[in-house]
Design a protein around this motif. Structure first.
Motif, short mmCIF file in Angstrom:
data_model
loop_
_atom_site.label_atom_id
_atom_site.label_comp_id
_atom_site.label_asym_id
_atom_site.label_seq_id
_atom_site.Cartn_x
_atom_site.Cartn_y
_atom_site.Cartn_z
N LYS A 22 -8.16 0.57 8.43
CA LYS A 22 -9.30 1.20 8.69
C LYS A 22 -8.61 2.59 9.43
CE LYS A 22 -12.81 0.98 12.47
NZ LYS A 22 -13.80 0.09 13.31
N PRO A 23 -7.60 2.64 10.02
CA PRO A 23 -7.02 3.94 10.64
C PRO A 23 -6.78 4.82 9.74
CG PRO A 23 -5.79 1.73 11.72
CD PRO A 23 -6.55 1.56 10.57
N MET A 24 -6.48 4.39 8.47
CA MET A 24 -6.04 5.39 7.14
C MET A 24 -7.36 5.75 6.79
SD MET A 24 -3.88 7.15 5.42
CE MET A 24 -2.46 5.83 5.91
N LEU A 29 -11.02 10.34 6.42
CA LEU A 29 -12.30 11.00 6.87
C LEU A 29 -12.31 12.45 7.40
CD1 LEU A 29 -15.39 10.92 6.82
CD2 LEU A 29 -15.29 9.86 9.05
N GLU A 30 -11.37 12.61 8.24
CA GLU A 30 -11.12 13.86 8.79
C GLU A 30 -10.49 14.74 8.03
OE1 GLU A 30 -8.22 15.49 12.68
OE2 GLU A 30 -8.19 13.30 12.42
N LEU A 31 -9.63 14.28 7.07
CA LEU A 31 -8.90 15.11 6.04
C LEU A 31 -10.29 15.85 5.20
CD1 LEU A 31 -6.48 16.52 4.68
CD2 LEU A 31 -6.30 14.23 3.40
N SER A 32 -11.28 15.02 4.83
CA SER A 32 -12.01 15.38 3.86
C SER A 32 -12.82 16.50 4.37
CB SER A 32 -13.01 14.01 3.47
OG SER A 32 -13.59 13.73 4.57
N ILE A 55 -12.27 2.98 1.37
CA ILE A 55 -12.24 4.49 1.76
C ILE A 55 -13.67 5.14 1.47
CG2 ILE A 55 -11.31 7.08 0.94
CD1 ILE A 55 -8.82 5.42 0.15
N TRP A 56 -14.22 5.09 0.19
CA TRP A 56 -15.57 5.65 -0.15
C TRP A 56 -16.68 4.94 0.48
CZ3 TRP A 56 -11.72 4.63 -3.82
CH2 TRP A 56 -11.91 3.64 -4.65
#
Length: 274
Positions: A22-24, A29-32, A55-56
């Motif tokens: 979950k942390p990754m 999400l922040e990077l996207s 992820i998605w």
């Protein structure tokens, strides 16, 4: 130009053969919000989906490209069909010919037998896995459980099994004049594929983008090395040791991209005011 951050999977986004945490997912999400994301792995599509599908569920799949088998296969999200669509692939046997492929198989069988004879380990099944654009040879077997994989890693660390047999199979391939490369995949296997089909292959899918890469096998015979070296020319390659370290690297990448975005805004403001 838009940025795309390419990630290796095992040892980078996830622990080997484990699902993404979950942390990754939250960090991606922040990077996207600043860049597109690509997952480039030696593994096949099914394995990638199994590990990374969380992820998605959080990050828009429209910002993600799946690049199994070193990026020689490409999957992109179809918003109308709501599925990952196969967008690109190549074929190893067609590229090098069936006879040369058979030579490689015989070499793998020969050295698999040698390893079985000299190393008392809990061997499982699926030692050879043809993935269309590459061949994966896993001496312990891809069906191995964690404790069996750990037994292999301990034996390999002690006796340099993969290093020794990497040299042996390369010698056979060179003698037969077969245009393929052999790299160490993950912690238990070998990836064998036509020359030029290493992870730098994925860059051709993103010609008009700024490339970043994060991987854990970036030196020696590691299968991340070529892509790491390609993007490191512009200081955009990063070596990680774990998903925890990768999260810190993503923070650094986000900061760099944000600073660039802010600078672009300031320059546009100056141009409008002049």
């Amino acid at each position: 130009m838009k940025d795309i951050v390419l990630f290796d999977m095992d040892g980078t986004l996830t622990e080997p053969r484990k699902k993404i945490g979950k942390p990754m997912v939250e960090k991606l999400l922040e990077l996207s919000r600043h860049a597109d994301i690509g997952i480039v792995t030696g593994s096949n599509y099914d394995y990638l989906i199994e590990q990374c599908k969380d992820i998605w569920e959080t990050v828009s799949p429209l910002s993600i490209t799946l690049l199994p088998c070193n990026g020689t296969q490409v999957y992109r999200w179809s918003p109308s069909l709501k599925v990952w669509q196969h967008a690109h692939s190549v074929n190893m046997i067609k590229e090098i010919g069936r006879l040369k492929y058979s030579v490689i198989l015989r070499a793998c069988f020969k050295y698999q037998k040698s390893i079985l004879e000299f190393h008392d380990l809990p061997y499982t099944g699926t030692f050879l896995h043809y993935r269309g654009s590459m061949l994966n040879w896993c001496p312990i077997g891809r069906n191995a459980k964690d404790h069996q994989r750990n037994a292999w890693i301990e034996e390999d660390t002690k006796h340099n099994i993969r290093t020794r047999f990497h040299k042996h199979i390369l010698r056979d391939i060179k003698t037969a004049e077969i245009p393929v490369e052999v790299t160490l995949g993950g912690s238990t296997s070998f990836d064998i594929y036509p020359t030029g089909w290493d992870k730098t292959y994925c860059l051709r899918h993103f010609d008009n983008m700024i490339h970043w890469f994060v991987g854990d096998s970036c030196t020696g015979t590691g299968n991340d090395r070529t892509l790491y070296e390609a993007v490191s020319e512009n200081s955009r390659g990063f070596i990680t040791e774990s998903p925890e370290r990768t999260i810190k690297i993503i923070d650094k990448i986000i900061d760099t991209i944000e600073n660039k975005e802010n600078q672009d805004v300031e320059e546009k403001s100056d141009e409008m005011g002049s």
